[in-house]
Scaffold this motif. Structure first.
Motif, PDB file in Angstrom:
ATOM      1  N   ALA A  72       0.845  -1.229   0.095  1.00 47.07           N
ATOM      2  CA  ALA A  72      -0.027  -0.017   0.087  1.00 47.07           C
ATOM      3  C   ALA A  72       0.649   1.309   0.032  1.00 47.07           C
ATOM      4  N   SER A  73       0.261   2.180  -0.894  1.00 46.97           N
ATOM      5  CA  SER A  73       1.216   3.563  -1.091  1.00 46.97           C
ATOM      6  C   SER A  73       0.852   4.405  -0.011  1.00 46.97           C
ATOM      7  N   SER A  74      -0.195   4.190   0.798  1.00 47.20           N
ATOM      8  CA  SER A  74      -0.723   5.325   1.748  1.00 47.20           C
ATOM      9  C   SER A  74      -1.748   4.696   2.430  1.00 47.20           C
ATOM     10  N   LEU A  75      -1.715   5.592   3.531  1.00 47.94           N
ATOM     11  CA  LEU A  75      -3.181   4.973   4.446  1.00 47.94           C
ATOM     12  C   LEU A  75      -4.430   4.992   3.896  1.00 47.94           C
ATOM     13  N   GLN A  76      -4.822   6.059   3.100  1.00 51.88           N
ATOM     14  CA  GLN A  76      -5.843   6.027   2.106  1.00 51.88           C
ATOM     15  C   GLN A  76      -5.980   4.830   1.459  1.00 51.88           C
ATOM     16  N   ASP A  77      -4.935   4.338   0.449  1.00 50.79           N
ATOM     17  CA  ASP A  77      -4.812   3.218  -0.053  1.00 50.79           C
ATOM     18  C   ASP A  77      -4.948   1.877   0.592  1.00 50.79           C
ATOM     19  N   LEU A  78      -4.313   1.990   1.754  1.00 52.42           N
ATOM     20  CA  LEU A  78      -4.558   0.721   2.558  1.00 52.42           C
ATOM     21  C   LEU A  78      -6.035   0.853   2.885  1.00 52.42           C
ATOM     22  N   ALA A  79      -6.605   1.763   3.426  1.00 49.98           N
ATOM     23  CA  ALA A  79      -7.904   1.485   4.171  1.00 49.98           C
ATOM     24  C   ALA A  79      -8.913   1.036   2.954  1.00 49.98           C
ATOM     25  N   GLN A  80      -8.620   1.440   1.440  1.00 51.61           N
ATOM     26  CA  GLN A  80      -9.627   0.893   0.609  1.00 51.61           C
ATOM     27  C   GLN A  80      -9.411  -0.385   0.289  1.00 51.61           C
ATOM     28  N   ARG A  81      -8.040  -1.033   0.340  1.00 53.43           N
ATOM     29  CA  ARG A  81      -8.091  -2.374  -0.018  1.00 53.43           C
ATOM     30  C   ARG A  81      -8.155  -3.247   1.009  1.00 53.43           C
ATOM     31  N   VAL A  82      -8.322  -2.944   2.313  1.00 52.19           N
ATOM     32  CA  VAL A  82      -8.688  -3.869   3.387  1.00 52.19           C
ATOM     33  C   VAL A  82      -9.792  -4.931   3.236  1.00 52.19           C
ATOM     34  N   PRO A  83     -11.101  -4.149   2.807  1.00 55.13           N
ATOM     35  CA  PRO A  83     -12.169  -5.102   2.767  1.00 55.13           C
ATOM     36  C   PRO A  83     -12.174  -6.335   1.589  1.00 55.13           C
ATOM     37  N   ALA A  84     -11.374  -5.928   0.279  1.00 53.90           N
ATOM     38  CA  ALA A  84     -11.203  -6.689  -0.625  1.00 53.90           C
ATOM     39  C   ALA A  84     -10.290  -7.921  -0.059  1.00 53.90           C
ATOM     40  N   GLU A  85      -9.244  -7.453   0.434  1.00 60.08           N
ATOM     41  CA  GLU A  85      -8.511  -8.866   1.034  1.00 60.08           C
ATOM     42  C   GLU A  85      -9.157  -9.588   2.198  1.00 60.08           C
ATOM     43  N   ILE A  86     -10.348  -8.990   3.031  1.00 64.00           N
ATOM     44  CA  ILE A  86     -10.912  -9.854   3.728  1.00 64.00           C
ATOM     45  C   ILE A  86     -11.920 -10.554   2.936  1.00 64.00           C
ATOM     46  N   ASN A  87     -12.347 -10.308   1.991  1.00 60.39           N
ATOM     47  CA  ASN A  87     -12.912 -11.222   0.941  1.00 60.39           C
ATOM     48  C   ASN A  87     -12.196 -12.435   0.368  1.00 60.39           C
ATOM     49  N   ARG A  88     -11.039 -11.959   0.239  1.00 64.84           N
ATOM     50  CA  ARG A  88     -10.149 -13.129  -0.360  1.00 64.84           C
ATOM     51  C   ARG A  88      -9.835 -14.143   0.741  1.00 64.84           C
ATOM     52  N   LEU A  89     -10.109 -13.588   1.968  1.00 61.32           N
ATOM     53  CA  LEU A  89      -9.834 -14.587   2.898  1.00 61.32           C
ATOM     54  C   LEU A  89     -11.199 -15.679   3.189  1.00 61.32           C
ATOM     55  N   GLY A  90     -12.225 -15.392   2.599  1.00 58.63           N
ATOM     56  CA  GLY A  90     -13.156 -16.202   2.337  1.00 58.63           C
ATOM     57  C   GLY A  90     -14.625 -15.642   2.908  1.00 58.63           C
ATOM     58  N   TYR A  91     -14.702 -14.300   2.700  1.00 56.38           N
ATOM     59  CA  TYR A  91     -15.959 -13.666   3.480  1.00 56.38           C
ATOM     60  C   TYR A  91     -16.557 -12.990   2.294  1.00 56.38           C
ATOM     61  N   ARG A  92     -17.980 -13.140   2.138  1.00 59.07           N
ATOM     62  CA  ARG A  92     -18.793 -12.208   1.233  1.00 59.07           C
ATOM     63  C   ARG A  92     -18.956 -10.755   1.253  1.00 59.07           C
ATOM     64  N   ARG A  93     -18.868 -10.420   2.868  1.00 56.34           N
ATOM     65  CA  ARG A  93     -18.777  -8.873   2.849  1.00 56.34           C
ATOM     66  C   ARG A  93     -18.003  -8.693   3.736  1.00 56.34           C
ATOM     67  N   ALA A  94     -17.702  -7.372   3.870  1.00 60.15           N
ATOM     68  CA  ALA A  94     -16.425  -6.881   4.884  1.00 60.15           C
ATOM     69  C   ALA A  94     -16.593  -5.202   4.852  1.00 60.15           C
ATOM     70  N   LEU A  95     -16.382  -4.818   6.141  1.00 61.12           N
ATOM     71  CA  LEU A  95     -16.277  -3.291   6.343  1.00 61.12           C
ATOM     72  C   LEU A  95     -15.373  -2.791   7.195  1.00 61.12           C
ATOM     73  N   PHE A  96     -14.567  -1.849   6.696  1.00 61.57           N
ATOM     74  CA  PHE A  96     -13.357  -1.241   7.412  1.00 61.57           C
ATOM     75  C   PHE A  96     -13.937   0.264   7.943  1.00 61.57           C
ATOM     76  N   SER A  97     -13.687   0.315   9.274  1.00 65.89           N
ATOM     77  CA  SER A  97     -14.263   1.612  10.018  1.00 65.89           C
ATOM     78  C   SER A  97     -12.869   2.032  10.784  1.00 65.89           C
ATOM     79  N   SER A  98     -12.892   3.595  10.716  1.00 63.75           N
ATOM     80  CA  SER A  98     -11.982   4.230  11.458  1.00 63.75           C
ATOM     81  C   SER A  98     -12.633   4.594  12.997  1.00 63.75           C
ATOM     82  N   LEU A  99     -11.584   4.608  14.112  1.00 60.38           N
ATOM     83  CA  LEU A  99     -12.287   4.992  15.288  1.00 60.38           C
ATOM     84  C   LEU A  99     -11.791   6.407  15.589  1.00 60.38           C
ATOM     85  N   THR A 100     -12.775   7.365  16.070  1.00 61.38           N
ATOM     86  CA  THR A 100     -12.344   8.550  16.389  1.00 61.38           C
ATOM     87  C   THR A 100     -13.051   8.879  17.621  1.00 61.38           C
TER      88      THR A 100
END
Length: 366
Positions: free
Chosen positions: A107-135
């Motif tokens: 990943a080239s940046s934090l924005q790039d990393l955040a966008q790619r995480v759910p797709a990688e969770i799908n590759r782990l074997g899950y149909r749906r995934a959500l990445f959320s930030s905590l503030t």
């Protein structure tokens, strides 16, 4: 029993076997309820108990007892095959985990990393995934993935951003942040303490949520539901997503470091450019004329003097005393006295005055 059979084949065998078990025991084993290996194992375990009860009423003689015993053996072998199949799937998932994290390291940046995480969770074997930030107490959706449903992906982010979750209101996420451990949430549709807008939008039955920890604190949440092999998630999925989140925390810190390093390099480059601009605007300073030192090109007896003796001679011809020379050269007066004796001897003169005269004669020749 083939322990390497495909999950679909094992499910078909389980339904056939349960139909036989129902006929032998009179029990209720609905084959339609066997949708995956997990439910198949649950019903087979129940069928095994029913067969054991029936078998206890026989003395081991007769065809009925033999049919029950044979069915019991088939159920036991089938359960073993299902456990082996699930173990193989779990082992493969652990290998997939390493590959997913490896891809995220690019990943080239934090924005790039955040966008790619759910797709990688799908590759782990899950149909749906959500990445959320905590503030603070709020967790807001940053990116989502829904297999074959890009509209749902967009809607999950839209709703999760417009109506952020809140610690203390959604208890599963509150527990995850408080304990920094993944949580399995079952029967989410009837749980009063979940984010109902997201749950209803995705029609989630159960899900797992894990903490993303960076620099010693929880900075985000990972959600996943609907395993590709079945419609639910279980304790293994809870552990797997937890391990993924731990690895993702390391990737996050690596990306942060590279972003900071890149920003520092850019600032240094800008500062260097600014200095160059200032220097380019200044007129070139002319070097002051340099007075020639006759001792730089030595000849005759002067060539025999050491560097320190030359320094002493320069001060000596200025009329300085041994104490003054010692102070200038940061040595003792006794050391200066020794150097003066050596200078007089090498120049073949008797005193300071003659040494000075020899020096000035050299100057006049140049």
């Amino acid at each position: 029993m083939d322990t390497c059979a495909e999950p679909g084949e094992l499910i078909r065998r389980s339904r056939d076997t349960l139909r036989e078990v129902a006929a032998l025991t009179g029990g209720d084993f609905p084959q339609a309820a066997v949708r995956d290996l997990r439910s198949a194992e649950i019903f087979l375990r129940s069928g095994e108990s029913g067969l054991l009860r029936e078998l206890s009423g026989f003395d081991g003689q007769g065809p009925a007892g033999a049919r029950i015993a044979a069915a019991l053996a088939r159920v036991s072998a089938l359960r073993t095959a299902i456990r082996d199949s699930r173990l193989a799937a779990h082992t493969a998932a652990m290998s997939d985990l390493q590959r997913c994290l490896g891809r995220l390291r690019s990943a080239s940046s934090l924005q790039d990393l955040a966008q790619r995480v759910p797709a990688e969770i799908n590759r782990l074997g899950y149909r749906r995934a959500l990445f959320s930030s905590l503030t603070g107490p709020n967790w807001s959706a940053r990116s989502a993935y829904a297999y074959a449903d890009p509209q749902l992906s967009a809607d999950l982010v839209r709703v999760g951003t417009a109506i952020p979750g809140q610690l203390g209101r959604e208890l599963p996420e509150t527990e995850v942040v408080r304990n920094r451990t993944p949580v399995l949430v079952e029967d989410a549709q009837h749980n009063p303490h979940v984010h109902h807008r997201l749950i209803n939008l995705a029609r989630t039955k159960d899900y797992v949520v894990a903490p993303l920890v960076g620099r010693g604190q929880v900075i985000g949440l990972l959600h996943a539901d609907q395993h590709v092999d079945h419609d639910h998630v279980d304790e293994f999925d809870q552990r797997l997503l937890g391990l993924f989140a731990e690895g993702l925390g390391c990737v996050f810190e690596r990306v942060v470091f590279h972003e900071q390093l890149a920003a520092m390099r850019e600032r240094l480059r800008e500062q260097a450019d600014a200095v160059d601009d200032v220097l380019d605007g200044l007129p070139e300073a002319a070097e002051p004329p340099r007075r020639a030192d006759p001792l730089e090109q030595l000849e005759g007896p002067f060539a025999e003097l050491t560097r320190r003796e030359l320094d002493v001679l320069r001060h000596l011809v200025r009329g300085e005393s041994n104490s003054q020379i010692a102070a200038e050269l940061f040595v003792s007066p006794g050391t200066v006295k020794t150097h003066v004796k050596n200078v007089l001897r090498k120049l073949g003169v008797a005193n300071r005055a003659e040494a000075t005269a020899r020096y000035h004669a050299l100057v006049r020749r140049r």
